[in-house]
Design a protein around this motif. Structure first.
Motif, PDB file in Angstrom:
ATOM      1  N   TYR A   1       4.471  51.433  42.942  1.00 47.46           N
ATOM      2  CA  TYR A   1       3.934  52.426  42.509  1.00 47.46           C
ATOM      3  C   TYR A   1       4.736  52.429  40.767  1.00 47.46           C
ATOM      4  O   TYR A   1       5.771  51.094  40.302  1.00 47.46           O
TER       5      TYR A   1
ATOM      6  N   GLY B   1       5.606  52.343  36.451  1.00 52.64           N
ATOM      7  CA  GLY B   1       6.448  53.358  36.080  1.00 52.64           C
ATOM      8  C   GLY B   1       7.169  52.661  34.413  1.00 52.64           C
ATOM      9  O   GLY B   1       6.504  51.611  34.242  1.00 52.64           O
TER      10      GLY B   1
ATOM     11  N   TYR C   1       5.966  56.043  38.694  1.00 54.74           N
ATOM     12  CA  TYR C   1       5.242  57.533  39.779  1.00 54.74           C
ATOM     13  C   TYR C   1       4.385  56.654  41.456  1.00 54.74           C
ATOM     14  O   TYR C   1       4.040  55.981  40.961  1.00 54.74           O
TER      15      TYR C   1
ATOM     16  N   GLN D   1       2.141  58.703  43.672  1.00 58.17           N
ATOM     17  CA  GLN D   1       0.931  59.636  43.399  1.00 58.17           C
ATOM     18  C   GLN D   1       0.971  59.794  45.121  1.00 58.17           C
ATOM     19  O   GLN D   1       1.409  59.903  46.056  1.00 58.17           O
TER      20      GLN D   1
ATOM     21  N   THR E   1       7.117  61.990  40.711  1.00 59.57           N
ATOM     22  CA  THR E   1       7.974  61.591  39.732  1.00 59.57           C
ATOM     23  C   THR E   1       9.321  61.521  39.999  1.00 59.57           C
ATOM     24  O   THR E   1       9.340  62.240  40.289  1.00 59.57           O
TER      25      THR E   1
ATOM     26  N   ASP F   1       5.083  65.820  43.358  1.00 62.53           N
ATOM     27  CA  ASP F   1       2.885  65.852  42.961  1.00 62.53           C
ATOM     28  C   ASP F   1       2.380  66.267  43.544  1.00 62.53           C
ATOM     29  O   ASP F   1       1.645  65.950  44.830  1.00 62.53           O
TER      30      ASP F   1
END
Length: 215
Positions: free
Chosen positions: A42, A44, A84, A86, A90, A124
């Motif tokens: 993920y 960032g 983040y 998905q 977040t 999200d």
């Protein structure tokens, strides 16, 4: 008289190989850094600042007669970042820590830093809320706050050690990042980051204790 000379020689002999002194403070500025961050897969980003508190210089003699110099810095830090995930959330976090840094005479360094802070998750997706009257509405920025302690270790190079006119540094770090309580338990992630720092000599300039030690 020769006996007094012998006594003084025996008393001071250990200090020929080991001596420590404290010198007047030096001026130091704020070190700002930014890095690309990844919590597993993920993505960032993170930005932060290091405020130097103590600087020590240790000189050691090698077997071949040459001397090597080791620098040890202690700093307080502040970091703001996010990653983040998905279709999940977040995670935005703000942390402060205490950093130990060891730098050799070529500028290569290692760091260790425990940190504490808070994080805020933002779901999200669309979240709905049902009111007391049964009305359904969208909830903006839905998520939760968590206590966020972590441990960070890393390495890099400080170019200012060999060239004081170059205030740049580069680094790679690994962090064990946790959120708690998370569903009445603790959730942890391993975060990797690569980045660069810049030492601003005229930003938050302050005096730093300098200690020198020779072995």
């Amino acid at each position: 008289m020769k006996y007094w000379n012998l006594a003084w020689f025996l008393l001071l002999a250990p200090f020929n190989n080991y001596a420590q002194s404290v010198f007047p403070s030096k001026e130091s500025g704020l070190n700002l850094h930014a890095s690309a961050l990844g919590a597993l897969k993920y993505p960032g980003l993170k930005i932060g600042a290091d405020y130097l508190l103590v600087s020590k210089m240790v000189g050691k003699a090698k077997r071949n007669g040459e001397r090597k110099t080791i620098y040890r810095h202690r700093s307080v830090t502040a970091n703001l970042g996010f990653y983040y995930h998905q279709d999940y959330n977040t995670n935005v976090f703000l942390q402060t820590g205490y950093q130990w840094q060891r730098i050799n005479q070529n500028g290569w360094f290692s760091t260790f830093e425990p940190q504490i802070g808070i994080s805020r998750t933002i779901i999200d997706g669309t979240v709905y809320r049902v009111g007391d009257d049964g009305a359904v509405s969208k909830r903006k920025l839905a998520g939760d706050f968590y206590f966020a302690p972590s441990l960070t270790a890393g390495f890099g190079k400080d170019f200012s050690i060999k060239n004081p006119a170059n205030p740049l540094s580069v680094f790679a770090k690994a962090t064990l990042f946790t959120n708690l309580p998370y569903n009445n338990f603790v959730v942890g992630r391993v975060m990797m980051e690569v980045g660069a720092g810049y030492q601003f000599s005229n930003l938050m300039t302050h005096k730093v204790k300098i200690k020198q030690r020779f072995k």
